[in-house]
Design a protein around this motif. Structure first.
Motif, short mmCIF file in Angstrom:
data_model
loop_
_atom_site.label_atom_id
_atom_site.label_comp_id
_atom_site.label_asym_id
_atom_site.label_seq_id
_atom_site.Cartn_x
_atom_site.Cartn_y
_atom_site.Cartn_z
N PRO A 14 0.59 -0.93 -0.06
CA PRO A 14 0.08 -0.14 0.33
C PRO A 14 1.42 1.37 0.50
N THR A 15 0.06 2.51 -0.49
CA THR A 15 1.20 3.96 -0.63
C THR A 15 0.70 4.28 0.17
N THR A 16 1.51 5.48 0.32
CA THR A 16 1.40 6.43 1.44
C THR A 16 -0.16 7.24 0.50
N LYS A 17 -0.80 7.82 1.56
CA LYS A 17 -2.19 8.35 2.04
C LYS A 17 -1.69 9.94 1.00
N HIS A 18 -2.59 10.55 1.16
CA HIS A 18 -3.13 11.91 0.61
C HIS A 18 -2.47 12.99 1.65
N ILE A 162 -8.08 -7.36 -22.26
CA ILE A 162 -8.06 -7.30 -20.21
C ILE A 162 -6.70 -6.72 -20.13
N CYS A 163 -7.42 -5.69 -18.85
CA CYS A 163 -5.85 -4.65 -18.45
C CYS A 163 -5.57 -4.76 -17.47
N ASP A 164 -4.93 -5.39 -16.32
CA ASP A 164 -4.52 -5.19 -14.86
C ASP A 164 -3.88 -3.42 -15.03
N ALA A 165 -4.48 -2.64 -14.67
CA ALA A 165 -4.11 -1.25 -14.94
C ALA A 165 -4.27 -1.12 -13.45
N THR A 166 -3.35 -1.87 -12.14
CA THR A 166 -3.61 -0.99 -11.16
C THR A 166 -2.22 0.51 -10.30
N SER A 167 -1.32 -0.36 -11.06
CA SER A 167 -0.69 1.73 -10.28
C SER A 167 -0.34 2.21 -12.08
N ALA A 168 -1.66 1.99 -12.84
CA ALA A 168 -1.70 3.31 -13.49
C ALA A 168 -2.51 4.25 -13.77
N ALA A 169 -3.87 2.94 -13.28
CA ALA A 169 -4.98 4.69 -13.43
C ALA A 169 -5.38 5.66 -12.20
N PHE A 170 -5.29 6.45 -12.34
CA PHE A 170 -5.36 7.98 -11.27
C PHE A 170 -4.01 8.17 -11.95
N ALA A 171 -3.05 7.97 -12.82
CA ALA A 171 -1.45 8.84 -12.92
C ALA A 171 -1.06 8.80 -14.58
N ILE A 172 -1.94 8.27 -15.05
CA ILE A 172 -2.38 8.28 -16.65
C ILE A 172 -3.22 8.15 -17.19
N TRP A 186 -7.65 0.61 -4.97
CA TRP A 186 -7.50 1.24 -4.16
C TRP A 186 -6.15 1.72 -3.09
N GLN A 187 -5.28 0.99 -3.10
CA GLN A 187 -3.81 0.30 -2.54
C GLN A 187 -2.89 1.09 -3.13
N LYS A 188 -3.49 1.92 -4.82
CA LYS A 188 -2.02 2.28 -5.33
C LYS A 188 -2.04 3.75 -5.25
N CYS A 189 -2.46 4.17 -6.50
CA CYS A 189 -2.45 5.27 -6.44
C CYS A 189 -3.67 6.25 -6.29
N LEU A 190 -4.31 5.97 -5.52
CA LEU A 190 -5.08 6.87 -4.71
C LEU A 190 -4.60 6.37 -2.96
N GLY A 191 -4.26 5.07 -2.87
CA GLY A 191 -3.69 5.82 -1.61
C GLY A 191 -4.66 4.93 -0.48
N GLY A 192 -5.10 4.26 -0.89
CA GLY A 192 -6.30 3.57 -0.70
C GLY A 192 -5.94 2.27 0.18
N LEU A 345 15.85 -0.70 -6.76
CA LEU A 345 15.23 0.30 -5.31
C LEU A 345 14.32 0.93 -5.98
N ARG A 346 12.92 0.48 -5.33
CA ARG A 346 11.98 1.68 -5.60
C ARG A 346 11.13 2.07 -5.41
N ILE A 347 11.35 3.60 -5.64
CA ILE A 347 10.61 5.14 -4.98
C ILE A 347 9.28 5.25 -5.13
N TRP A 348 8.14 4.84 -4.31
CA TRP A 348 6.12 4.99 -5.41
C TRP A 348 6.52 6.76 -5.76
N GLY A 349 6.04 7.13 -6.85
CA GLY A 349 5.99 8.35 -6.93
C GLY A 349 4.68 8.76 -7.87
N GLY A 350 4.13 7.98 -7.06
CA GLY A 350 2.00 8.62 -7.39
C GLY A 350 1.65 10.04 -7.05
#
Ligand SMILES: Cc1ncc(COP(=O)(O)O)c(C=O)c1O
Length: 378
Positions: A14-18, A162-172, A186-192, A345-350
């Motif tokens: 999960p990514t950071t919240k807003h 059929i597309c897995d867009a989980t770390s794309a939706a809301f950022a592209i 919800w746990q990717k670009c939304l920080g949900g 090394l992986r940095i989340w930039g969402g």
């Protein structure tokens, strides 16, 4: 002393919240109530509607909340839709490979065309046959390589995409005319919160659903068709199983924040700015580079970096040392890449990440790199 990021949460999920998130701000009125109550249902429907509005999903597409996060959503799509046609599978990382395994070993489709690439590369999308169904992961979170555009998908295709867009939706900007069944969480670009996903079906996907029945059993959690017809209420807030109303409220809060802060285009820009901060820093250094080899395919959300002059066998150890040191210093949490990907090394930039925090993180990465690999001349 180097300044620390205000928020050390750079995990890729999960990514950071807003930036303005606070648990006190969530509306808790639905908690302890039935998810079928009029009020709870109105909150679920509001979530679906705000998702549609932000992502510009066409009115004739269906949108539902699924159990099991993105995994649940993509498996729901594959179990319900695949099997009628040959399938092209494009895969270039850990998640794409999971969907390959599902199709090959679980669904055991007879006519599979597998297009895979090593970490850092995109398979050749020219191999796509529009008469076939197609399964792909738009942004491979584990390698930081994403599809640059949908130009290669014709609108008059016969198969489904059929597309897995989980770390794309809301950022592209997803081009819905090119996608038939799209999954994200919800746990990717939304920080949900994790545990819940979303599925978006085009009219063509609905047509497939209603005209074709696969020969394998469909678990109840994936069942979106009854008596040959799509179960419309599932796409109108009546989730298949009980949903977490706390997660609904948390996601609604993220969606409202997006709408108050410039909508999708602003979110895309926020993610691009985060990526550009890393890009500038990388371009000024010889010891680090993007895992993604082609600039056009580099993800702005899951930013994966390679340590160039470290022998492959010691790269993962060094990355773990850097990760642990930066976590102990409360500079950055969880910035080592996925354990099944080549070491990065992986940095989340969402969009929920502040660029200033990325800018503050980068000198710390360099300091940690020098600390644990001091002989390198930088
Ligand atoms: C591209 C991609 N697909 C699917 C998943 C699985 O998501 P979940 O665990 O939320 O089902 C992830 C998780 O990181 C992902 O990055």
């Amino acid at each position: 002393m180097l300044a620390k990021p205000n928020n050390p949460r750079f995990s890729s999920g999960p990514t950071t919240k807003h930036p303005e998130w606070s648990i006190e701000k969530l509306n808790l009125e639905s908690l302890g109530r039935s998810h079928r109550s009029k009020f709870s249902l109105s909150r679920i429907q509001e979530l679906t509607q705000r998702t549609r509005d932000i992502l510009n999903i066409p009115d004739d597409y269906l949108v539902a909340i699924t159990p099991g996060s993105c995994t649940g959503a993509i498996e729901m799509a594959m179990w319900n839709l695949l099997g009628q046609r040959p399938v092209d599978i494009f895969s270039w990382g850990v998640f794409g490979n999971l969907w390959v395994r599902d199709i090959v070993e679980e669904l055991k489709l007879p006519d599979i065309h597998l297009h895979q690439a090593e970490d850092g590369y995109l398979p050749d999308l020219n191999f796509y046959n529009p008469d076939h169904d197609c399964v792909l992961t738009w942004n491979e979170t584990t390698t930081g390589v994403c599809v640059p555009n949908g130009d290669w998908i014709p609108e008059n295709r016969k198969g489904l995409v059929i597309c897995d867009a989980t770390s794309a939706a809301f950022a592209i900007d997803l081009d819905w005319s090119k996608l038939d069944a799209t999954a994200f969480s919800w746990q990717k670009c939304l920080g949900g919160e994790a545990g819940h996903g979303m599925i978006v079906l085009s009219p063509r996907a609905v047509e497939r659903l209603e005209s074709y029945t696969p020969h394998w059993p469909i678990p109840r959690l994936f069942r979106i068709k009854k008596d040959g017809k799509v179960i419309k209420v599932t796409f109108d807030g009546m989730t298949i199983s009980t949903t977490s109303l706390l997660c609904i409220e948390d996601t609604l809060d993220a969606l409202v924040w997006i709408q108050q802060n410039g909508g999708l285009s602003a979110m895309i820009q926020r993610s691009q700015k985060n990526f550009q901060a890393v890009e500038k820093w990388v371009s000024e250094r010889s010891w680090v580079d993007f895992t993604g080899q082609d600039t056009k395919t580099r993800s702005t959300t899951s930013i994966c970096l390679d340590l160039l002059d470290i022998p492959p066998e010691s790269r993962r150890d060094l990355i773990h040392q850097i990760r642990d040191y930066l976590a102990d210093e409360t500079v950055a949490f969880d910035i080592a890449g996925h354990k099944y990907a080549s070491p990065n090394l992986r940095i989340w930039g969402g969009p929920m990440v502040e660029t200033e925090d990325i800018q503050r993180l980068l000198p710390w990465i360099e300091a940690a790199y020098k600390k644990f690999h001091p002989i390198t001349v930088i």
